[in-house]
Design a protein around this motif. Structure first.
Motif, short mmCIF file in Angstrom:
data_model
loop_
_atom_site.label_atom_id
_atom_site.label_comp_id
_atom_site.label_asym_id
_atom_site.label_seq_id
_atom_site.Cartn_x
_atom_site.Cartn_y
_atom_site.Cartn_z
N GLY A 1 76.94 -22.02 28.26
CA GLY A 1 76.41 -22.07 26.90
C GLY A 1 74.94 -21.69 26.93
N ILE A 2 74.49 -21.04 25.86
CA ILE A 2 73.07 -20.72 25.71
C ILE A 2 72.59 -21.27 24.37
CG2 ILE A 2 73.15 -18.66 27.16
CD1 ILE A 2 73.25 -17.02 24.51
N CYS A 3 71.28 -21.32 24.19
CA CYS A 3 70.74 -21.98 23.00
C CYS A 3 70.67 -21.03 21.81
CB CYS A 3 69.41 -22.65 23.30
SG CYS A 3 68.14 -21.60 23.99
N VAL A 4 71.82 -20.51 21.45
CA VAL A 4 71.96 -19.69 20.24
C VAL A 4 73.11 -20.27 19.44
CG1 VAL A 4 72.57 -17.42 19.32
CG2 VAL A 4 71.10 -17.59 21.35
N GLU A 5 72.84 -20.58 18.17
CA GLU A 5 73.85 -21.25 17.35
C GLU A 5 73.73 -20.77 15.91
OE1 GLU A 5 75.45 -25.50 18.17
OE2 GLU A 5 73.73 -25.74 16.85
N ASP A 6 74.85 -20.41 15.32
CA ASP A 6 74.90 -19.96 13.92
C ASP A 6 73.88 -18.85 13.66
OD1 ASP A 6 76.89 -21.84 13.46
OD2 ASP A 6 75.45 -23.38 12.85
N ARG A 18 71.10 -18.30 15.02
CA ARG A 18 69.70 -18.66 15.21
C ARG A 18 69.41 -18.81 16.71
NH1 ARG A 18 66.75 -24.29 13.23
NH2 ARG A 18 64.86 -23.99 14.45
N ASN A 19 68.29 -18.24 17.11
CA ASN A 19 67.89 -18.39 18.51
C ASN A 19 66.94 -19.57 18.64
OD1 ASN A 19 67.86 -15.75 20.86
ND2 ASN A 19 67.24 -17.85 21.33
N TYR A 20 67.36 -20.61 19.34
CA TYR A 20 66.48 -21.74 19.64
C TYR A 20 65.70 -21.42 20.92
CZ TYR A 20 69.16 -24.32 16.18
OH TYR A 20 69.74 -24.73 15.01
N TYR A 21 64.60 -22.13 21.14
CA TYR A 21 63.76 -21.87 22.30
C TYR A 21 64.04 -22.92 23.38
CZ TYR A 21 59.67 -21.32 25.28
OH TYR A 21 58.85 -21.14 26.37
N MET A 22 64.66 -22.52 24.47
CA MET A 22 64.83 -23.38 25.65
C MET A 22 65.41 -24.75 25.30
SD MET A 22 64.04 -21.83 28.28
CE MET A 22 63.28 -20.29 28.73
N ASP A 23 66.38 -24.75 24.41
CA ASP A 23 66.91 -26.02 23.92
C ASP A 23 68.21 -26.34 24.67
OD1 ASP A 23 68.10 -28.10 22.48
OD2 ASP A 23 67.08 -27.49 20.63
N VAL A 46 64.08 -21.47 32.44
CA VAL A 46 62.79 -20.79 32.51
C VAL A 46 62.79 -19.39 31.89
CG1 VAL A 46 61.97 -21.99 34.58
CG2 VAL A 46 63.35 -19.93 34.82
N ASP A 47 63.99 -18.86 31.57
CA ASP A 47 64.06 -17.45 31.17
C ASP A 47 64.03 -17.33 29.65
OD1 ASP A 47 64.30 -16.53 33.88
OD2 ASP A 47 66.32 -17.36 33.85
N ILE A 48 62.82 -17.20 29.12
CA ILE A 48 62.63 -17.22 27.67
C ILE A 48 63.45 -16.14 26.97
CG2 ILE A 48 60.33 -18.23 27.83
CD1 ILE A 48 59.20 -15.42 27.22
N PRO A 49 64.03 -16.44 25.83
CA PRO A 49 63.97 -17.71 25.09
C PRO A 49 65.18 -18.62 25.34
CG PRO A 49 64.90 -16.02 23.67
CD PRO A 49 64.64 -15.36 25.02
N ASN A 50 66.09 -18.21 26.24
CA ASN A 50 67.35 -18.97 26.33
C ASN A 50 67.48 -19.71 27.65
OD1 ASN A 50 68.00 -17.79 23.91
ND2 ASN A 50 69.34 -16.24 24.80
N CYS A 51 67.91 -20.97 27.59
CA CYS A 51 68.34 -21.65 28.80
C CYS A 51 69.86 -21.49 28.92
CB CYS A 51 67.94 -23.12 28.78
SG CYS A 51 68.46 -23.99 27.32
N ALA A 52 70.35 -21.61 30.13
CA ALA A 52 71.79 -21.53 30.39
C ALA A 52 72.26 -22.87 30.93
CB ALA A 52 72.08 -20.43 31.40
#
Ligand code: ZN
Length: 393
Positions: free
Chosen positions: A314-319, A321-326, A370-376
């Motif tokens: 999962g990555i921090c992208v939802e609906d 929208r790109n969240y930052y390192m969430d 650490v890999d902006i903008p998404n955490c895995a």
């Protein structure tokens, strides 16, 4: 619990009197009620989850006074054994309704649901989740020492600030502006059980005492599945005699306990050994990063052995929208990906797949953060718990 000759408690406060004094170096069997004080029944209906009174939770055993413990000491707690009572070899996993408890995926699963598990030695099965059988990684969900008056005041200060910064969500009451659950639960006199505290102190203490829901500096409701048999935990001590309490025993749980009551909840016994390290908090820097520190622990050597996992990313992208390192958003996406897959592979409803992720020993991991903008983030299901091959092919 309230009807016991020496009742336990369901709030944190240093003025709750100890039920008994124990010696460092000794080991003791402690019996625990199920966290709702056994409001949930072995039935096929989730009506008991829908209407559960969460103001009574969590029902804890203790406090136990540890002779000789002083603020600044480390209380060493060994989890020697635990299990269900012989006359109560079942537990349950609940999805709590969005307007009464909620859960990690409550926007996707707003209604309550329940799976009852039959416990047979180290194994469990559920008539509500066919095709699944696994060995439990049993652990206590909630344990720690009483806060000092200063630490309790700090908890109340910071949690009140969180609630007041989000006034639409203050109450969770159907009449309030938002239907969303409150962001924190502040002290509540209703249904506060404070052990053997004299009645003339009840209103003051209940008005200050912290609810048991979140993990805090002292540990508390950490719901860490790896606090299993054989684990040694090092707790900071804040008050004279430590005043240690424990409850919320889980037969099993997945990382995240995502359905809110995502573990297999049960009443039962737990055997604990106690010891003290005088002045240990300063000696080992448990207060270095934070004026109040946090516990540390060594997981136990006995746990189910699973070798093959199906891991969902999962990555921090939802609906859109790109969240930052969430990592929270990313874990939610990983769990939702797993649920969609299990619906296809096992013929489950979404609720059944969600209940399985809460209860089974699933592994949650942070990959990259650490890999902006998404955490895995990943969530892994041990394949050996299923009675069929679910891999693509
Ligand atoms: Zn629990």
């Amino acid at each position: 619990m309230a009807e016991q000759a020496v009742p336990g408690h369901n709030r944190w406060h240093p003025d709750i009197p100890p039920v008994v004094a124990i010696d460092p170096g000794g080991s003791y069997r402690i019996e625990c009620k199920e966290w709702t004080d056994e409001q949930i029944t072995n039935s096929d209906s989730a009506d008991d989850i829908t209407s559960v009174n969460l103001d009574k939770c969590h029902m804890l055993s203790g406090p136990f006074a540890v002779n000789g413990a002083q603020p600044g000491d480390i209380l060493v707690v060994d989890i020697l054994d635990m299990g269900p009572f012989p006359e109560h070899e079942w537990g349950y996993t609940g999805i709590f309704a969005k307007d009464n408890g909620g859960g990690f995926l409550c926007d996707h699963f707003p209604d309550s649901a329940k799976a009852v598990w039959d416990l047979e030695g180290i194994y469990c099965t559920s008539r509500h989740l066919p095709g699944v059988r696994f060995a439990g990684l049993s652990h206590p969900g909630l344990l720690g020492c009483a806060p000092s008056h200063d630490l309790l005041a700090e908890w109340n200060r910071r949690e009140t600030a969180l609630v007041e910064a989000n006034p639409d969500r203050i109450t969770g009451d159907p009449a309030s502006v938002s239907q969303d659950p409150p962001l924190a639960l502040l002290p509540l006199e209703k249904d506060a059980l404070l052990g053997t505290l004299p009645p003339d102190h009840h209103a003051r203490v209940a008005g200050e005492a912290a609810r048991t829901v979140p993990p805090r500096d002292h540990g508390g409701n950490v719901d860490i599945k790896n606090l299993s048999k054989g684990t040694r935990i090092y707790f900071p001590v804040y008050v004279e005699d430590a005043l240690f309490s424990i409850g919320d025993l889980h037969f099993s749980q997945g990382d995240g306990e995502i359905t809110f009551c995502g573990a297999i909840e049960m009443p039962g016994y737990i055997d604990l050994g106690f010891d003290l390290i005088k002045g240990g908090v300063a000696k080992y820097g448990l207060d270095a990063a934070n004026p109040h520190g946090n516990p540390v622990f060594v997981p136990g050597p006995v746990e189910p052995r699973y070798n093959r996992y199906l891991m969902f990313e999962g990555i921090c992208v939802e609906d859109g929208r790109n969240y930052y390192m969430d990592a929270t958003v990313a874990y939610r996406r990983a769990c939702l990906n797993a649920i969609e897959y299990l619906k296809c592979a096992l013929g489950y409803t979404g609720e059944q797949a969600y209940l399985l992720l809460g209860a089974a020993p699933i592994e949650g991991r942070i990959g990259g953060i650490v890999d902006i903008p998404n955490c895995a983030v990943t969530v892994g299901i041990p394949l050996e718990i299923l009675d069929r091959d679910i891999l693509p092919g």
